[in-house]
Design a protein around this motif. Structure first.
Motif, mmCIF file in Angstrom:
data_model
loop_
_atom_site.group_PDB
_atom_site.id
_atom_site.type_symbol
_atom_site.label_atom_id
_atom_site.label_comp_id
_atom_site.label_asym_id
_atom_site.label_seq_id
_atom_site.Cartn_x
_atom_site.Cartn_y
_atom_site.Cartn_z
ATOM 1 N N UNK A 1 0.832 -1.204 0.000
ATOM 2 C CA UNK A 1 0.000 0.000 0.000
ATOM 3 C C UNK A 1 0.867 1.255 0.000
ATOM 4 N N UNK A 2 0.250 2.359 -0.354
ATOM 5 C CA UNK A 2 0.942 3.649 -0.314
ATOM 6 C C UNK A 2 1.373 3.975 1.115
ATOM 7 N N UNK A 3 0.578 3.591 2.088
ATOM 8 C CA UNK A 3 0.923 3.839 3.486
ATOM 9 C C UNK A 3 2.203 3.092 3.865
ATOM 10 N N UNK A 4 2.351 1.851 3.414
ATOM 11 C CA UNK A 4 3.575 1.086 3.685
ATOM 12 C C UNK A 4 4.791 1.765 3.065
ATOM 13 N N UNK A 5 4.628 2.252 1.842
ATOM 14 C CA UNK A 5 5.724 2.941 1.156
ATOM 15 C C UNK A 5 6.111 4.198 1.933
ATOM 16 N N UNK A 6 5.116 4.978 2.324
ATOM 17 C CA UNK A 6 5.381 6.210 3.066
ATOM 18 C C UNK A 6 6.115 5.926 4.372
ATOM 19 N N UNK A 7 5.673 4.907 5.089
ATOM 20 C CA UNK A 7 6.310 4.573 6.364
ATOM 21 C C UNK A 7 7.735 4.060 6.166
ATOM 22 N N UNK A 8 7.954 3.278 5.118
ATOM 23 C CA UNK A 8 9.309 2.780 4.852
ATOM 24 C C UNK A 8 10.275 3.942 4.648
ATOM 25 N N UNK A 9 9.881 4.915 3.837
ATOM 26 C CA UNK A 9 10.750 6.067 3.611
ATOM 27 C C UNK A 9 10.894 6.924 4.867
#
Length: 178
Positions: free
Chosen positions: A63-71
């Protein structure tokens, strides 16, 4: 180490920023802030963590949320350990340049944490000793350099940390011998 590894494992399934995500985010922030005074203690684990987080951040299966949190977590590691140290842990192959540029141009990396990390990564990639003209493909000569400069200079005007990283890319690009 095990606490951070567990949190990174949870990133694959984040769909929305709910109470559990907020709690995990707060826990990650506390863990990384704990190491602010002795960041070298993180060193044995950093390569593994950066690799895992970049895998999530670049994945099209999360998800976009996972991507945001990873960065965001890569940014926290950078804040704790320092950008000069962390940037050396990023992959640095010529093929990574297109990946990073595409991410910077797409809507997916619109949060400043992602832009910051991607510009830091690009700042090390532009130092790879190879002729940037090879990236031009069927475009006119110098297209790839102009593309990088356009992306970076558009971000320099921002009011967040990503503008600093974008300025770093511009500085490293203009000091290249080619």
């Amino acid at each position: 180490s095990s606490g951070i590894n567990a949190e990174y494992g949870n990133l694959w399934d984040v769909k929305e920023f709910d109470i559990n995500t907020e709690r995990n985010d707060q826990r990650m922030t506390e863990i990384i802030n704990f190491y602010q005074e002795q960041p070298h203690v993180l060193d044995p684990h950093l390569q593994q963590w950066i690799d895992k987080l970049l895998t999530i951040g670049l994945s099209d299966k999360v998800s976009q949320m996972s991507i945001n949190l990873a960065f965001k977590y890569i940014y926290f590691l950078t804040k704790a350990r320092g950008q000069k140290y962390i940037v050396r842990l990023f992959p640095h192959e010529v093929s990574d340049i297109e990946t990073v540029l595409t991410m910077l141009e797409c809507e997916k990396s619109d949060i400043w944490h992602a832009k910051y990390v991607l510009f830091l990564w690009l700042s090390i990639l532009v130092l790879i000793p190879f002729d940037l003209k090879r990236l031009d493909g069927e475009h006119e000569e110098g297209w790839s350099i102009r593309r990088m400069l356009r992306i970076a200079t558009n971000r320099i005007e921002g009011a967040d940390k990503s503008s600093e990283a974008a300025a770093l890319v511009v500085a490293k690009l203009v000091t290249r011998p080619d």
